[in-house]
Design a protein around this motif. Structure first.
Motif, PDB file in Angstrom:
ATOM      1  N   LYS A 187       0.848  -1.198   0.000  1.00  0.00           N
ATOM      2  CA  LYS A 187       0.000   0.000   0.000  1.00  0.00           C
ATOM      3  C   LYS A 187       0.884   1.248   0.000  1.00  0.00           C
ATOM      4  O   LYS A 187       1.989   1.182   0.544  1.00  0.00           O
ATOM      5  CB  LYS A 187      -0.928   0.001   1.218  1.00  0.00           C
ATOM      6  N   HIS A 244      -7.168   2.588  16.633  1.00  0.00           N
ATOM      7  CA  HIS A 244      -5.856   2.386  16.005  1.00  0.00           C
ATOM      8  C   HIS A 244      -4.878   3.287  16.753  1.00  0.00           C
ATOM      9  O   HIS A 244      -4.836   4.495  16.517  1.00  0.00           O
ATOM     10  CB  HIS A 244      -5.921   2.749  14.518  1.00  0.00           C
ATOM     11  N   ASN A 280      -0.964   4.040  18.150  1.00  0.00           N
ATOM     12  CA  ASN A 280       0.493   3.818  18.086  1.00  0.00           C
ATOM     13  C   ASN A 280       1.094   4.421  19.353  1.00  0.00           C
ATOM     14  O   ASN A 280       0.600   5.447  19.839  1.00  0.00           O
ATOM     15  CB  ASN A 280       1.115   4.540  16.898  1.00  0.00           C
ATOM     16  N   ASP A 315      -1.302   7.061   6.321  1.00  0.00           N
ATOM     17  CA  ASP A 315      -0.407   6.029   6.857  1.00  0.00           C
ATOM     18  C   ASP A 315      -1.105   5.085   7.819  1.00  0.00           C
ATOM     19  O   ASP A 315      -0.726   3.925   7.942  1.00  0.00           O
ATOM     20  CB  ASP A 315       0.728   6.698   7.663  1.00  0.00           C
ATOM     21  N   THR A 316      -2.064   5.613   8.549  1.00  0.00           N
ATOM     22  CA  THR A 316      -2.567   4.863   9.694  1.00  0.00           C
ATOM     23  C   THR A 316      -3.981   4.317   9.454  1.00  0.00           C
ATOM     24  O   THR A 316      -4.166   3.110   9.294  1.00  0.00           O
ATOM     25  CB  THR A 316      -2.469   5.768  10.954  1.00  0.00           C
ATOM     26  N   HIS A 337      -5.522   1.495   6.920  1.00  0.00           N
ATOM     27  CA  HIS A 337      -5.770   0.071   7.207  1.00  0.00           C
ATOM     28  C   HIS A 337      -7.248  -0.170   7.502  1.00  0.00           C
ATOM     29  O   HIS A 337      -7.836  -1.125   7.006  1.00  0.00           O
ATOM     30  CB  HIS A 337      -4.937  -0.385   8.411  1.00  0.00           C
ATOM     31  N   TYR A 340       0.971  -0.506  20.789  1.00  0.00           N
ATOM     32  CA  TYR A 340       0.330  -0.612  19.469  1.00  0.00           C
ATOM     33  C   TYR A 340      -0.972  -1.350  19.729  1.00  0.00           C
ATOM     34  O   TYR A 340      -0.995  -2.581  19.837  1.00  0.00           O
ATOM     35  CB  TYR A 340       1.252  -1.387  18.517  1.00  0.00           C
ATOM     36  N   CYS A 385       3.959  -2.894  15.213  1.00  0.00           N
ATOM     37  CA  CYS A 385       2.949  -3.433  14.279  1.00  0.00           C
ATOM     38  C   CYS A 385       3.456  -4.687  13.575  1.00  0.00           C
ATOM     39  O   CYS A 385       2.673  -5.572  13.222  1.00  0.00           O
ATOM     40  CB  CYS A 385       2.508  -2.369  13.282  1.00  0.00           C
TER      41      CYS A 385
HETATM   42  C1  ISE Z   1       2.427   2.323   9.564  1.00  0.00           C
HETATM   43  O1  ISE Z   1       2.749   2.597   8.237  1.00  0.00           O
HETATM   44  C2  ISE Z   1       1.552   1.142   9.650  1.00  0.00           C
HETATM   45  O2  ISE Z   1       1.295   0.493   8.684  1.00  0.00           O
HETATM   46  C3  ISE Z   1       1.026   0.845  10.992  1.00  0.00           C
HETATM   47  O3  ISE Z   1       0.146  -0.253  10.964  1.00  0.00           O
HETATM   48  C4  ISE Z   1       0.316   2.051  11.531  1.00  0.00           C
HETATM   49  O4  ISE Z   1      -0.124   1.770  12.839  1.00  0.00           O
HETATM   50  C5  ISE Z   1       1.255   3.253  11.579  1.00  0.00           C
HETATM   51  O5  ISE Z   1       0.561   4.365  12.069  1.00  0.00           O
HETATM   52  C6  ISE Z   1       1.742   3.537  10.175  1.00  0.00           C
HETATM   53  O6  ISE Z   1       2.622   4.634  10.218  1.00  0.00           O
END
Ligand code: ISE
Length: 334
Positions: A95, A153, A155, A170-171, A174, A233, A270
């Motif tokens: 991605k 979600h 971090n 980025d987050t 998903h 996480y 992650c």
């Molecule tokens: C990172 O690229 C991810 O794929 C993580 O799953 C996500 O939690 C993180 O915030 C992203 O920067």
């Protein structure tokens, strides 16, 4: 044996090379490419001496490469995807599919024109056991229609280069993919609510954020995105249906009693939480090559994610409900 060529030898690229070399059945890394030759050479060593390229196009056109894995930065994906599709080579792309919705559409149309399903996108959460269990449970029909979803979600922390739109790109990207896949529906509109910002953030990042997404059938999804939560996480998902609520199980970890406390570890990484999902997605991609099919996320999912992400970034700025406007889903991807 499927001979894989890997484009992009950064951290994630090396991780995939190691995975294919050490754990994936029926595949080997035959070639690697990176614009930095030294990076490519080091990565080739992990695979026990794969061919080295500094140009994705040359790797894609190597007759000894059966399938291509793209792990380069997002802005470089389009060109390599189009090249692979042009010569009919299967490709797994991390991605995002491309960095703009328009480019995603161009790639999607090129694949459709080729008449073959060639592209799989790296949304690995679809291969995580906890989410698969929820999807299977919904499919039994026992719990009735899904009505709402609550996701978190979190971090532990992010770097100072991480800004407000990255919470989407980025987050929450998903959850954008995962949630519509879980309930088999596409998005209609989105909104973002900004709570009070944590003292651990910086002026370029509003953190936390609450992202709301409504599907075409009316399912309402809330995602708490909190990337400086400090404690771990922490990924959660609950689907509330007409006859029951399905909450994803927490990862298998012992609950430890010590010092008058009972505690269960939360990982901070992650790649630890989703290690098995990464392994399973690559194994599935390799297994499907023999059958000539793609079972994982497609270019349509990449396009939908890009359009939805754009709407969420607009919603971050306006505070309004923003429409998610896509082209009609082509028959090819139904
Ligand atoms: C990172 O690229 C991810 O794929 C993580 O799953 C996500 O939690 C993180 O915030 C992203 O920067």
């Amino acid at each position: 044996m499927l001979n894989v060529g890997v484009i992009g030898c950064g951290g994630m690229g090396r991780d995939h090379i190691r995975r294919i070399t050490e754990r994936t059945q029926g595949a080997q890394v035959a070639a690697v490419s990176d614009v930095f030759e030294e990076s490519a050479r080091k990565a080739a060593e992990i695979a026990g001496g794969a061919k080295v390229y500094t140009n994705g196009k040359d790797l894609i056109n190597d007759p000894e490469v059966d399938a291509v894995l793209i792990v380069s930065p997002g802005f470089a994906h389009k060109e390599d995807l189009l090249e692979a599709v042009k010569i009919g080579k299967r490709v797994f792309c991390e991605k995002p599919l491309c960095t703009t919705a328009d480019d995603c559409k161009v790639v999607m149309e090129a694949e459709e024109a080729s008449g073959k399903h060639l592209i799989q996108l790296g949304f690995m959460r679809r291969y995580h056991k906890g989410y698969i269990q929820i999807k299977d449970a919904i499919a039994t029909g026992e719990y009735g229609e899904p009505l709402m979803m609550h996701c978190t979600h979190r971090n532990p922390e992010v770097g100072t280069g991480y800004n407000t739109p990255m919470a989407v790109h980025d987050t929450v990207i998903h959850e954008i993919d995962l949630c519509h896949w879980l309930v088999n529906d596409d998005y209609e509109s989105v909104q973002v609510i900004m709570p009070k910002t944590t003292k651990y953030s910086h002026p370029e990042l509003k953190d936390p954020q609450i992202m709301l997404m409504r599907t075409k059938s009316g399912i309402c999804i809330d995602v708490e995105c909190f990337v400086n939560c400090r404690f771990g996480y922490d990924i959660n998902c609950e689907v509330v249906c007409e006859n029951g609520a399905l909450k994803m199980g927490t990862p298998m970890a012992p609950s430890i009693r010590k010092n008058a406390q009972c505690a269960t570890e939360i990982t901070t990484d992650c790649f630890v939480l989703f290690k098995d999902a990464y392994d399973a997605e690559i194994q599935n991609w390799v297994d499907c090559a023999e059958k000539g099919v793609i079972e994982g996320p497609t270019a349509w999912d990449g396009y939908l994610a890009a359009v939805t992400a754009d709407a969420l970034v607009r919603a971050q700025e306006t505070g309004n409900i923003e429409k998610v406007v896509t082209v009609e889903k082509p028959q090819f991807y139904r």
